[in-house]
Design a protein around this motif. Structure first.
Motif, PDB file in Angstrom:
ATOM      1  N   GLU A  71     -28.442  33.690  27.703  1.00 31.77           N
ATOM      2  CA  GLU A  71     -28.326  34.531  28.893  1.00 31.77           C
ATOM      3  C   GLU A  71     -27.616  33.790  30.031  1.00 31.77           C
ATOM      4  O   GLU A  71     -27.602  32.552  30.071  1.00 31.77           O
ATOM      5  CB  GLU A  71     -29.711  34.972  29.377  1.00 31.77           C
ATOM      6  CG  GLU A  71     -30.501  35.816  28.390  1.00 31.77           C
ATOM      7  CD  GLU A  71     -31.470  35.013  27.558  1.00 31.77           C
ATOM      8  OE1 GLU A  71     -32.578  35.512  27.295  1.00 31.77           O
ATOM      9  OE2 GLU A  71     -31.127  33.874  27.170  1.00 31.77           O
ATOM     10  N   PRO A  72     -27.029  34.537  30.988  1.00 37.66           N
ATOM     11  CA  PRO A  72     -26.292  33.898  32.081  1.00 37.66           C
ATOM     12  C   PRO A  72     -27.027  32.772  32.802  1.00 37.66           C
ATOM     13  O   PRO A  72     -26.387  31.767  33.148  1.00 37.66           O
ATOM     14  CB  PRO A  72     -25.991  35.071  33.018  1.00 37.66           C
ATOM     15  CG  PRO A  72     -25.870  36.244  32.103  1.00 37.66           C
ATOM     16  CD  PRO A  72     -26.904  36.017  31.033  1.00 37.66           C
ATOM     17  N   PRO A  73     -28.354  32.861  33.046  1.00 36.98           N
ATOM     18  CA  PRO A  73     -29.011  31.732  33.723  1.00 36.98           C
ATOM     19  C   PRO A  73     -28.970  30.426  32.939  1.00 36.98           C
ATOM     20  O   PRO A  73     -29.094  29.348  33.521  1.00 36.98           O
ATOM     21  CB  PRO A  73     -30.457  32.220  33.900  1.00 36.98           C
ATOM     22  CG  PRO A  73     -30.343  33.706  33.938  1.00 36.98           C
ATOM     23  CD  PRO A  73     -29.254  34.032  32.949  1.00 36.98           C
ATOM     24  N   TYR A  74     -28.794  30.508  31.606  1.00 35.08           N
ATOM     25  CA  TYR A  74     -28.708  29.301  30.791  1.00 35.08           C
ATOM     26  C   TYR A  74     -27.272  28.823  30.600  1.00 35.08           C
ATOM     27  O   TYR A  74     -27.038  27.686  30.196  1.00 35.08           O
ATOM     28  CB  TYR A  74     -29.307  29.548  29.399  1.00 35.08           C
ATOM     29  CG  TYR A  74     -30.804  29.680  29.378  1.00 35.08           C
ATOM     30  CD1 TYR A  74     -31.622  28.599  29.674  1.00 35.08           C
ATOM     31  CD2 TYR A  74     -31.402  30.896  29.043  1.00 35.08           C
ATOM     32  CE1 TYR A  74     -33.002  28.716  29.636  1.00 35.08           C
ATOM     33  CE2 TYR A  74     -32.782  31.021  29.001  1.00 35.08           C
ATOM     34  CZ  TYR A  74     -33.585  29.928  29.301  1.00 35.08           C
ATOM     35  OH  TYR A  74     -34.945  30.049  29.264  1.00 35.08           O
ATOM     36  N   ASP A  75     -26.288  29.696  30.845  1.00 29.36           N
ATOM     37  CA  ASP A  75     -24.902  29.347  30.576  1.00 29.36           C
ATOM     38  C   ASP A  75     -24.159  28.986  31.853  1.00 29.36           C
ATOM     39  O   ASP A  75     -24.032  27.806  32.193  1.00 29.36           O
ATOM     40  CB  ASP A  75     -24.210  30.500  29.847  1.00 29.36           C
ATOM     41  CG  ASP A  75     -22.747  30.197  29.595  1.00 29.36           C
ATOM     42  OD1 ASP A  75     -22.465  29.121  29.043  1.00 29.36           O
ATOM     43  OD2 ASP A  75     -21.892  31.015  29.974  1.00 29.36           O
ATOM     44  N   ALA A  76     -23.671  29.962  32.601  1.00 31.33           N
ATOM     45  CA  ALA A  76     -22.987  29.659  33.861  1.00 31.33           C
ATOM     46  C   ALA A  76     -23.970  29.347  34.975  1.00 31.33           C
ATOM     47  O   ALA A  76     -23.636  28.645  35.935  1.00 31.33           O
ATOM     48  CB  ALA A  76     -22.089  30.833  34.262  1.00 31.33           C
ATOM     49  N   GLY A  77     -25.188  29.849  34.861  1.00 24.53           N
ATOM     50  CA  GLY A  77     -26.181  29.664  35.914  1.00 24.53           C
ATOM     51  C   GLY A  77     -26.427  28.230  36.334  1.00 24.53           C
ATOM     52  O   GLY A  77     -26.540  27.945  37.532  1.00 24.53           O
ATOM     53  N   PRO A  78     -26.501  27.267  35.392  1.00 22.41           N
ATOM     54  CA  PRO A  78     -26.789  25.886  35.789  1.00 22.41           C
ATOM     55  C   PRO A  78     -25.776  25.273  36.750  1.00 22.41           C
ATOM     56  O   PRO A  78     -26.122  24.389  37.531  1.00 22.41           O
ATOM     57  CB  PRO A  78     -26.814  25.141  34.454  1.00 22.41           C
ATOM     58  CG  PRO A  78     -27.246  26.173  33.467  1.00 22.41           C
ATOM     59  CD  PRO A  78     -26.600  27.444  33.929  1.00 22.41           C
ATOM     60  N   TYR A  79     -24.515  25.707  36.716  1.00 25.80           N
ATOM     61  CA  TYR A  79     -23.554  25.197  37.694  1.00 25.80           C
ATOM     62  C   TYR A  79     -24.019  25.510  39.115  1.00 25.80           C
ATOM     63  O   TYR A  79     -23.892  24.690  40.029  1.00 25.80           O
ATOM     64  CB  TYR A  79     -22.176  25.821  37.471  1.00 25.80           C
ATOM     65  CG  TYR A  79     -21.509  25.429  36.179  1.00 25.80           C
ATOM     66  CD1 TYR A  79     -20.952  24.164  36.015  1.00 25.80           C
ATOM     67  CD2 TYR A  79     -21.418  26.328  35.119  1.00 25.80           C
ATOM     68  CE1 TYR A  79     -20.335  23.804  34.833  1.00 25.80           C
ATOM     69  CE2 TYR A  79     -20.798  25.976  33.933  1.00 25.80           C
ATOM     70  CZ  TYR A  79     -20.261  24.715  33.789  1.00 25.80           C
ATOM     71  OH  TYR A  79     -19.661  24.355  32.611  1.00 25.80           O
ATOM     72  N   TYR A  80     -24.558  26.704  39.279  1.00 27.29           N
ATOM     73  CA  TYR A  80     -24.992  27.145  40.601  1.00 27.29           C
ATOM     74  C   TYR A  80     -26.340  26.553  40.980  1.00 27.29           C
ATOM     75  O   TYR A  80     -26.527  26.088  42.114  1.00 27.29           O
ATOM     76  CB  TYR A  80     -25.037  28.680  40.637  1.00 27.29           C
ATOM     77  CG  TYR A  80     -23.662  29.291  40.644  1.00 27.29           C
ATOM     78  CD1 TYR A  80     -23.071  29.698  41.832  1.00 27.29           C
ATOM     79  CD2 TYR A  80     -22.931  29.427  39.471  1.00 27.29           C
ATOM     80  CE1 TYR A  80     -21.796  30.240  41.842  1.00 27.29           C
ATOM     81  CE2 TYR A  80     -21.655  29.957  39.467  1.00 27.29           C
ATOM     82  CZ  TYR A  80     -21.087  30.358  40.661  1.00 27.29           C
ATOM     83  OH  TYR A  80     -19.813  30.871  40.677  1.00 27.29           O
ATOM     84  N   THR A  81     -27.299  26.561  40.065  1.00 19.98           N
ATOM     85  CA  THR A  81     -28.621  26.043  40.418  1.00 19.98           C
ATOM     86  C   THR A  81     -28.574  24.544  40.709  1.00 19.98           C
ATOM     87  O   THR A  81     -29.249  24.073  41.628  1.00 19.98           O
ATOM     88  CB  THR A  81     -29.637  26.354  39.302  1.00 19.98           C
ATOM     89  OG1 THR A  81     -29.151  25.895  38.038  1.00 19.98           O
ATOM     90  CG2 THR A  81     -29.895  27.854  39.224  1.00 19.98           C
ATOM     91  N   ILE A 139     -29.671  22.658  44.110  1.00 20.80           N
ATOM     92  CA  ILE A 139     -30.645  21.557  44.088  1.00 20.80           C
ATOM     93  C   ILE A 139     -30.041  20.314  44.736  1.00 20.80           C
ATOM     94  O   ILE A 139     -30.717  19.583  45.474  1.00 20.80           O
ATOM     95  CB  ILE A 139     -31.110  21.265  42.645  1.00 20.80           C
ATOM     96  CG1 ILE A 139     -31.936  22.436  42.111  1.00 20.80           C
ATOM     97  CG2 ILE A 139     -31.933  19.973  42.585  1.00 20.80           C
ATOM     98  CD1 ILE A 139     -32.236  22.354  40.623  1.00 20.80           C
ATOM     99  N   ASN A 140     -28.769  20.056  44.481  1.00 22.48           N
ATOM    100  CA  ASN A 140     -28.089  18.937  45.123  1.00 22.48           C
ATOM    101  C   ASN A 140     -28.104  19.077  46.645  1.00 22.48           C
ATOM    102  O   ASN A 140     -28.242  18.085  47.365  1.00 22.48           O
ATOM    103  CB  ASN A 140     -26.647  18.852  44.626  1.00 22.48           C
ATOM    104  CG  ASN A 140     -25.844  17.752  45.293  1.00 22.48           C
ATOM    105  OD1 ASN A 140     -26.214  16.586  45.276  1.00 22.48           O
ATOM    106  ND2 ASN A 140     -24.736  18.125  45.915  1.00 22.48           N
ATOM    107  N   LEU A 141     -27.983  20.297  47.137  1.00 24.57           N
ATOM    108  CA  LEU A 141     -27.966  20.528  48.579  1.00 24.57           C
ATOM    109  C   LEU A 141     -29.362  20.549  49.189  1.00 24.57           C
ATOM    110  O   LEU A 141     -29.610  19.924  50.230  1.00 24.57           O
ATOM    111  CB  LEU A 141     -27.264  21.849  48.893  1.00 24.57           C
ATOM    112  CG  LEU A 141     -25.745  21.889  48.735  1.00 24.57           C
ATOM    113  CD1 LEU A 141     -25.253  23.324  48.813  1.00 24.57           C
ATOM    114  CD2 LEU A 141     -25.069  21.037  49.800  1.00 24.57           C
TER     115      LEU A 141
END
Length: 391
Positions: A172-182, A186-188
Motif C-alpha cells: 500500500e502507498p504508506p509502505y511504498d512512497a509514504g516513507p519518503y514523506y514520513t 520525522i527529520n524535521l
C-alpha cells in the motif's frame, strides 16, 4: 578505511542504482549478488565484478559482512532476519519490515548479535532537506504549528513494469512512497505520537502500462488513497497520499509556524528548492549548495535535473561498522518509522486513533566538517549526461 564487504539480495528494477552506488564508493566492496535463480543474473553480476549466487550461498559466505536487501517489501522481514541470524549487518530497502512487532524482533536480534541495521529512504540526507531542517532549528518560522503534504498519482503502473505488488497487502502507498514523506517529517519534527487515517480506492482493476506485459490487467486488493493526520509533540501534519489522482499532483510539504512558512522540496530526491516565507520579507530560497549531496546527477521523469545520492545511508552504515560512529537510520529510527507506516494502514482499517508505542531521536544533521568522510565516500549512482539521453 577498509571497504565493507557487501552481498546484495535481489536484482530488480532498483538494483542498478544500488550496484552503481556500491561499486563506485571506496567505502564499499561488492562481492556477490543473490536471487532465487542465480543463472538469470550472471551477466549483471559479471558486469559489476561480482558473483551470482543463491541466497543461501551468500548468507553462508563468511567474507560478506553486510547484506543489502533489495527484495520486495513482503520478503524483507524474512531476508533481513536470515541475514542477521547469519551474522551479517543489514541495510534494507524500505520498508525494513511491515509491522512494529517484526521491526522490534529484528532490532532485538541485531542487538543480541552485536550487529547494525540501516534502512532506506535516505533522501533526508540531501541538501534541500538539510537546509530546511537547519532553517527550522534556527527559528526561521518561529514555533511550528501544522504542516501539509500531498502526493497524488494515477498509479505506479505509469512507471513500473511489474506494479502488481503495490496493489496487494504490504505494498500500500504508506509502505511504498509514504516513507519518503514520513521520514522527511520525522527529520524535521521528531517522533510521531498519534496517527489517524481514513482510506479508500478508486479502481478494483488496473492495467500494466509499460514493459513486456503492457496491456495486462491485474486486480487491486488494497486501498490506494490514505488521508492521514500525524501528531507530533509540537505540531500536526495532514498527509494525503493517493494513487487515484488522474493528473499527477505534488505538494511536497509546507510547515506553518507562528512567524512564517517553511516550503519543502520533494522528499523522493536529495535536492530541490526549499524556501522560507516570513512576511513582510519576500519568499527567500534557502541555500543548498553548501549542504552536501547537492549537485544534480540525474534527470527525473519530467526532464528536470535533480540531485539523487541513494546509497548515502548505506555509506553512513558502513562508516558506523568501521569507526563506531552513529549512523542516522539505526534501529530506533527504523522501528519507529515502520510503526508509523503500519499505524497509517491500521488506523484506516480499524477507524481508530493509534497511539504509537515507539519513539526515536531526530537524526543528526549533516555537517560538512564532521561528515566529510560520508560526503566524500558517497558516490553518485547516476550519470547526468546518460540520464539526459535516456529521458
Amino acid at each position: 578505511m577498509e571497504p565493507v564487504r557487501i552481498g546484495v539480495v535481489g536484482a530488480g528494477d532498483i538494483s542498478p542504482v544500488y550496484l552503481n552506488a556500491i561499486t563506485r564508493s571506496p567505502a564499499l566492496d561488492l562481492r556477490a549478488i543473490a536471487t532465487r535463480d542465480p543463472q538469470a543474473i550472471a551477466e549483471k553480476a559479471t558486469a559489476f565484478g561480482a558473483r551470482a549466487v543463491s541466497v543461501a550461498q551468500l548468507l553462508a559466505d563468511e567474507a560478506i559482512e553486510l547484506v543489502v536487501n533489495l527484495t520486495p517489501g513482503v520478503a524483507h522481514e524474512e531476508i533481513n532476519g536470515a541475514a542477521l541470524e547469519a551474522g551479517k549487518h543489514v541495510y534494507s530497502e524500505k520498508p525494513f519490515a511491515l509491522s512494529l512487532g517484526a521491526a522490534r524482533r529484528l532490532a532485538d536480534l541485531a542487538e543480541r548479535r552485536g550487529l547494525l541495521i540501516g534502512s532506506a529512504p535516505d533522501t533526508f540526507y540531501g541538501s534541500a532537506h538539510q537546509a530546511a531542517r537547519k532553517a527550522l532549528d534556527a527559528g526561521a518560522i518561529g514555533k511550528p504549528v501544522f504542516g501539509t503534504s500531498f502526493l497524488g498519482l494515477p498509479g505506479l503502473e505509469l512507471f513500473h513494469p511489474s506494479p502488481e505488488a503495490f496493489y496487494r497487502p504490504g505494498g500500500e502507498p504508506p509502505y511504498d512512497a509514504g516513507p519518503y514523506y514520513t521520514t522527511m517529517w520525522i527529520n524535521l519534527l521528531g517522533p510521531v505520537k498519534r496517527v489517524f487515517s481514513v482510506s479508500g480506492a478508486g479502481k478494483s482493476e488496473r492495467t500494466i502500462l509499460r514493459g513486456p506485459r503492457q496491456g495486462t490487467p491485474f486486480p487491486v486488493t488494497v486501498d490506494t488513497t490514505f488521508n492521514t493526520v500525524l501528531e507530533f509533540a509540537e505540531a500536526s501534519v495532514s498527509f494525503i497520499i493517493s494513487l487515484d489522482v488522474v493528473v499527477p499532483t505534488l505538494r511536497p510539504g509546507e510547515l506553518f509556524g507562528s512567524d512564517g512558512i517553511l516550503a519543502m522540496a520533494d522528499p523522493m530526491f536529495f535536492g530541490g528548492e526549499p524556501a522560507v516565507i516570513a512576511p513582510p520579507e519576500p519568499r527567500m530560497g534557502l541555500v543548498t549548495a553548501d549542504q552536501g549531496f547537492a549537485t544534480p546527477n540525474r534527470h527525473d521523469h519530467t526532464g528536470r535535473a535533480v540531485a539523487d545520492y541513494r546509497g548515502a545511508g548505506l555509506v553512513d552504515l558502513a562508516l558506523a561498522i568501521r569507526t563506531g560512529s552513529r549512523h542516522r537510520t539505526g534501529a530506533e529510527f527504523i522501528v519507529h518509522s515502520v510503526e508509523v507506516m503500519e499505524a497509517i494502514v491500521r488506523s484506516a482499517t480499524t477507524n481508530s486513533v493509534i497511539d504509537l508505542e515507539s519513539t526515536c531521536e531526530r537524526p543528526a544533521t549533516i555537517d560538512l566538517q564532521s561528515d566529510a568522510a560520508l560526503i566524500a565516500l558517497t558516490a553518485s549512482p547516476f550519470d547526468l549526461a546518460a540520464s539526459a539521453w535516456a529521458h
